[in-house]
Design a protein around this motif. Sequence first.
Motif, PDB file in Angstrom:
ATOM      1  N   ASP A 335      42.125  46.033  32.741  1.00  0.00           N
ATOM      2  CA  ASP A 335      41.842  44.666  33.167  1.00  0.00           C
ATOM      3  C   ASP A 335      40.460  44.287  32.656  1.00  0.00           C
ATOM      4  OD1 ASP A 335      40.712  42.555  35.035  1.00  0.00           O
ATOM      5  OD2 ASP A 335      42.779  42.630  35.734  1.00  0.00           O
ATOM      6  N   SER A 336      40.395  43.303  31.779  1.00  0.00           N
ATOM      7  CA  SER A 336      39.122  42.952  31.136  1.00  0.00           C
ATOM      8  C   SER A 336      38.102  42.444  32.143  1.00  0.00           C
ATOM      9  CB  SER A 336      39.361  41.899  30.051  1.00  0.00           C
ATOM     10  OG  SER A 336      39.932  40.721  30.610  1.00  0.00           O
ATOM     11  N   ALA A 337      38.529  41.656  33.148  1.00  0.00           N
ATOM     12  CA  ALA A 337      37.574  41.119  34.126  1.00  0.00           C
ATOM     13  C   ALA A 337      36.968  42.237  34.970  1.00  0.00           C
ATOM     14  CB  ALA A 337      38.265  40.094  35.018  1.00  0.00           C
ATOM     15  N   LEU A 338      37.812  43.187  35.397  1.00  0.00           N
ATOM     16  CA  LEU A 338      37.294  44.286  36.210  1.00  0.00           C
ATOM     17  C   LEU A 338      36.392  45.205  35.403  1.00  0.00           C
ATOM     18  CD1 LEU A 338      40.446  45.244  38.346  1.00  0.00           C
ATOM     19  CD2 LEU A 338      38.486  43.848  39.011  1.00  0.00           C
ATOM     20  N   LEU A 339      36.782  45.514  34.180  1.00  0.00           N
ATOM     21  CA  LEU A 339      35.948  46.377  33.344  1.00  0.00           C
ATOM     22  C   LEU A 339      34.633  45.680  33.002  1.00  0.00           C
ATOM     23  CD1 LEU A 339      38.629  47.975  30.989  1.00  0.00           C
ATOM     24  CD2 LEU A 339      37.475  49.011  32.954  1.00  0.00           C
ATOM     25  N   SER A 340      34.671  44.376  32.825  1.00  0.00           N
ATOM     26  CA  SER A 340      33.420  43.646  32.584  1.00  0.00           C
ATOM     27  C   SER A 340      32.495  43.747  33.791  1.00  0.00           C
ATOM     28  CB  SER A 340      33.712  42.178  32.263  1.00  0.00           C
ATOM     29  OG  SER A 340      34.432  42.071  31.041  1.00  0.00           O
ATOM     30  N   SER A 341      33.067  43.713  35.003  1.00  0.00           N
ATOM     31  CA  SER A 341      32.235  43.853  36.197  1.00  0.00           C
ATOM     32  C   SER A 341      31.596  45.240  36.262  1.00  0.00           C
ATOM     33  CB  SER A 341      33.061  43.591  37.460  1.00  0.00           C
ATOM     34  OG  SER A 341      34.037  44.598  37.641  1.00  0.00           O
ATOM     35  N   VAL A 342      32.329  46.282  35.810  1.00  0.00           N
ATOM     36  CA  VAL A 342      31.744  47.623  35.759  1.00  0.00           C
ATOM     37  C   VAL A 342      30.559  47.648  34.799  1.00  0.00           C
ATOM     38  CG1 VAL A 342      32.167  50.008  35.022  1.00  0.00           C
ATOM     39  CG2 VAL A 342      33.855  48.809  36.413  1.00  0.00           C
ATOM     40  N   LEU A 343      30.751  47.114  33.605  1.00  0.00           N
ATOM     41  CA  LEU A 343      29.678  47.098  32.606  1.00  0.00           C
ATOM     42  C   LEU A 343      28.470  46.304  33.093  1.00  0.00           C
ATOM     43  CD1 LEU A 343      31.995  46.563  29.527  1.00  0.00           C
ATOM     44  CD2 LEU A 343      30.564  48.576  29.887  1.00  0.00           C
TER      45      LEU A 343
END
Length: 456
Positions: A335-343
């Motif tokens: 999930d791009s939105a969730l992975l972006s939040s991790v980064l």
Amino acid sequence: MSRLTLRTRLTLLTFGVLLCTLLAFAGVAGAVLWQVELRSITRQGAAQADALLAVVQATPGRLPDLADDILEENGVTAAGRVYVAGRPRWAGGASGPDTLDPAFLAGRGAAQTRTVDGYLVTSRREGDAAVQVGHNLLPLRHLMGRYVSIAALTLLLLSSLGGWLVAREVRRTLRPLETLARRVQHLDTPEPLPALGERDEVGALARALQNSLEALRAERERETLFLASASHELRTPVTALLADLQHTLARERPPEEWHAALERTERTAARLRQLTGNLMALTRAQRLPALGPPDWPVLDLLPLAGEAVDLLQPLALKRDLDLWLDGDPAPLPGDSALLSSVLENLIGNAVKFTPPGGQVLVHVGPLAGGGAALTVEDSGPGFPPGTLTAAFVRGQTDVEGFGLGLAVVRQVVEVHGGTLHLGRAAGGGARVEVTLPGAVFPRKVFLGEGGVSDQL
């Protein structure tokens, strides 16, 4: 029927099925008994008729002396008649029909068996002589009547006994279900459900309920932690914002003070926006395991990391930090939105807690078996002692900026089937290592302080 209890319905059903089964068995047994007795009487009548006919043919004068012995058997005397040329010549034994079938007397057939006026009549003819033997069927009917009475009483007794036994067994079987029904009404009770070790359907139901209760309890704990994290993280910036606004509005101020107050308000609003974004990401990540394995598209973690670095580069420049990104393409389903939040959380924390003049290094690379590896390392003071376990277990810490962000990272990595290791870099700063295989859903997250990993 739907208003009756399950125990009553099962008892009535068993009683009815048992009664119908026994009734059918008794009916078949009664029909067999009737046929067996009737055949016995028929064979007896045929033997007696043949014996009378033999006496009539050989020694007609001895018929009165021999007839009584021939007609009596087992204490029962049959009715006997002798005809010569169609006319009655002798009658003896018990009372009975004294006429022959006209067709039989006319010579049509040498043997005949029929029922006349409640008698089973057996006739034999040879030449001009004809004999008949009649057996009264009333004793057989009395026997069948007694059989029906005894069978009916037996059916009622056996059906009642079967129903009682089934009711007792059903009561014994359903008692654990009643206990389970009372137990599941109290979700907060720590004791396990009864009948978990049983191998029958009740045990299977108890184990399924136990798993459901544990899942519900875990969900409630997650909701409690989420509310605690939200209230903890939002309380400080909201309180600061209100205090700053009240202090600023307390009196008239020159333009430069208004400008400074608006800058502080802007920073606080940005902090609130970050917190609300983390809350939304955490909520979304917590819902994914309940929805089942997701059908995520394949994306590349390197461009997502580049976007996060670009987004945080102005903050790094403002703090006089070197923010670097290197690596190779690392495709994985996610999930791009969730992975972006991790980064953004990991890189943002590194930038925020690294002193001026330091550096933050971000590295992305593919895994050998598929997926991606992410490393974020800084030259700051590292994680404060005790903050890692608090952040991951409770979702909050006493250090501003650690709690909710790390809780989001933990949850997102978990739903992506990845592992997470938090430790110290070689130079003393913080080092975060994330592996995202993307093929396992979900897997427990690993964390550690000082290079030691523990499974949550």
